[in-house]
Design an enzyme around this catalytic site. Structure first.
Site, PDB file in Angstrom:
ATOM      1  N   GLU A   1     -28.477  11.329  35.851  1.00  0.00           N
ATOM      2  CA  GLU A   1     -27.329  11.675  35.568  1.00  0.00           C
ATOM      3  C   GLU A   1     -27.006  12.088  34.604  1.00  0.00           C
ATOM      4  O   GLU A   1     -25.864  11.665  33.679  1.00  0.00           O
ATOM      5  CB  GLU A   1     -26.981  11.428  36.220  1.00  0.00           C
ATOM      6  CG  GLU A   1     -27.196  11.409  37.662  1.00  0.00           C
ATOM      7  CD  GLU A   1     -25.747  10.605  38.721  1.00  0.00           C
ATOM      8  OE1 GLU A   1     -25.312  10.407  38.135  1.00  0.00           O
ATOM      9  OE2 GLU A   1     -25.764  10.848  40.215  1.00  0.00           O
TER      10      GLU A   1
ATOM     11  N   GLU B   1     -31.814  10.683  44.830  1.00  0.00           N
ATOM     12  CA  GLU B   1     -30.746  10.512  45.406  1.00  0.00           C
ATOM     13  C   GLU B   1     -30.059  11.178  46.534  1.00  0.00           C
ATOM     14  O   GLU B   1     -29.368  12.295  45.996  1.00  0.00           O
ATOM     15  CB  GLU B   1     -28.862  10.493  43.972  1.00  0.00           C
ATOM     16  CG  GLU B   1     -29.595   9.203  43.129  1.00  0.00           C
ATOM     17  CD  GLU B   1     -28.317   9.100  42.580  1.00  0.00           C
ATOM     18  OE1 GLU B   1     -27.214   8.323  42.749  1.00  0.00           O
ATOM     19  OE2 GLU B   1     -28.858   8.118  41.255  1.00  0.00           O
TER      20      GLU B   1
END
Length: 503
Positions: free
Chosen positions: A172, A291
């Site tokens: 991320e 995710e």
């Protein structure tokens, strides 16, 4: 509600990569400590891993697992988890404001993964660290011996290399919350150099570059374009993340978010195609949706707790109690991954144990399967083969996130070797049954072999340590093959797995 469905053997989307049913586990909350690992527990094995949890994991037939993070990895020193446990340093985990004891490191986790029969997908720290440390980690994990880091592994008791083929290049990195957050071009260049080094070590390694943390980021989808323009030729996948919830208590809008996810995948597929064309590249880049899960029941509450607590050790964190509504949502999302399997080759439920997870385990106590465990399990067990392009003609509805959402969600997988056709149905209608009329083209002598159902529950019902089997699958009824067609009724707000023997 009338529901006409057409299934044709030759209308293929793709052959599903089995890694579509992978998982993710992070050094976060009680995912590791008192989740998979709890020395002294009555179910602990010689390595301290919980056998009751491991059994539930094995029953999922998970192909790959992403480790050790997540936000955790962006300030993690992998070397801290090596060697004698009593000599490992205790560190501050800046992502979740906790103490990390490092009692589980790469060698320990590899023991658990091998016992579970799961391939590791390892993430490297490109936040607070960089290429040199990533290269050392790769050497420790994958080189046979005769070098500094490979000999350290051998000295720590693991003679043979682990042979890890999947490597995540950070986590991320588009997020301002991330330790070592970078702008797209800066991160893209670092990811490119890291991927080059890894493929120089072993060209069969698959590298996964960070895409957007979610499709609501202000940099989405420009982030993907800028990153891929820096590293396209040296990466194999770009990661997507997305979490879901129903804070508004609007069930149909909640289910509509699955359509929103399809648009997310389609958009990034377009970005991939654009960059490939612009660079005149020959290689393909696919999506790793590494995710995904439902996360909203206690998200805000635990967000406040993290800011207030004083660096605890493995605290209870984000331990969502999933209800029947969440199980129906997860079933539909897995259907969407099957329908998008030409783009999405890898997907990881986040996470596996305790932290926003299908499996829960009390410290010193029992383990149990949450409601979402079952659709995940059935997709993993039966969703392998060729994904089929299925036509559905049923009622639709509009909601705030999407229009023309079908009340009947359908995905189909044909396993030619086993002679099986599996159809996954979710009837999203709040009050009406679906009157099925399913045409089966190209399949000789279809017969219904199995019907699994989850139905008849209040949407708020959950499983727990005492009532572990409140929401579980049962044998379905009311559907059969008539004159080569699949016919019957599916109750409102229900999930069904229909397995057919076909020639």
């Amino acid at each position: 509600m009338k529901a006409r469905v057409v299934v044709h053997r030759d209308f293929r989307i793709s052959t599903i990569d089995e890694r579509l049913y992978s998982a993710f586990i992070e050094h976060m909350g009680r995912a590791i400590y008192s989740g998979i690992y709890e020395p002294g527990h009555p179910e602990a094995d010689a390595h301290g891993f919980r056998k009751d949890v491991l059994k539930f994991v094995k029953d999922l037939k998970i192909p790959a697992i992403r480790y050790p993070g997540g936000n955790f990895v962006s300030a993690y020193n992998w070397e801290d988890g090596l060697g004698p446990k009593d000599q490992r340093p205790v560190r501050l985990d800046l992502a979740w404001r906790c103490k990390e004891t490092n009692q589980v490191g790469i060698d320990d986790f590899a023991i658990w993964a091998e016992e579970a029969g799961i391939d590791m997908m390892l993430a490297v720290n490109l936040g607070s660290r960089g290429l040199e440390d990533a290269r050392n980690f790769l050497e420790y994990v994958n080189f046979p011996g005769g070098t500094t880091w490979s000999d350290k592994r051998r000295g720590n008791g693991r003679e043979a290399p682990y042979g890890v083929k999947m490597w995540c290049l950070g986590n991320e990195m588009d997020g301002p919350w991330q330790i070592g957050h970078k702008v797209a071009t800066e991160y893209g260049r670092l990811a490119n150099e890291t991927a080059k080094a890894f493929k120089g070590f072993d060209p069969t390694i698959e590298t996964i570059v960070c895409g957007s943390s979610n499709d609501g980021m202000p940099t989405y989808p420009e982030w993907e374009r800028e990153v891929l323009e820096e590293c396209y030729e040296n990466v194999d996948y770009i990661s997507l993340h997305k979490y879901f919830g129903n804070k508004s208590k609007d069930t149909l809008n909640y289910f509509g978010k699955i359509e929103e996810t399809g648009r997310y995948i389609q958009t990034i597929g377009g970005v991939i195609d654009y960059v490939k064309a612009k660079k005149r590249a020959k290689n393909d880049v696919h999506i790793c949706f590494d995710e995904w899960n439902v996360w909203y029941h206690i998200r805000e509450e635990d967000g406040r707790r993290i800011k207030e607590w004083d660096w605890p050790e493995a605290p209870a964190l984000l331990e969502e109690n999933y209800n029947f509504e969440d199980a129906l949502f997860v079933a539909g999302l897995l259907n969407e991954f099957i329908r998008r399997s030409d783009r999405v080759r890898i997907a990881c439920i986040a996470q596996l144990v305790n932290v926003i997870a299908p499996i829960r385990a009390e410290k010193g106590g029992p383990a149990w399967r949450q409601t979402i465990y079952y659709p995940y399990q059935f997709a993993s067990l039966y969703g392998r083969g060729d994904a089929l392009n299925i036509a559905v003609d049923a009622g639709t509805y509009d909601c705030s996130v999407a229009n023309d959402v079908s009340y009947l969600d359908v995905a189909g997988v044909h396993d030619k070797e086993a002679g099986k056709l599996t159809l996954f149905f979710v009837n999203r209608h709040l009050t009406e049954s679906a009157d099925l009329d399913v045409s089966l083209h190209g399949f000789a002598n279809p017969t219904l072999a199995d019907h699994i159902a989850m139905e008849g529950h209040d949407l708020s019902e959950t499983n727990g340590p005492i009532t572990q089997d409140k929401v579980v699958p049962t044998r379905g009824s009311g559907v059969g093959v008539e004159d080569g067609k699949l016919k019957g009724k599916l109750r409102p707000l229900s999930y069904h797995v229909l397995r057919l023997d076909v020639a």
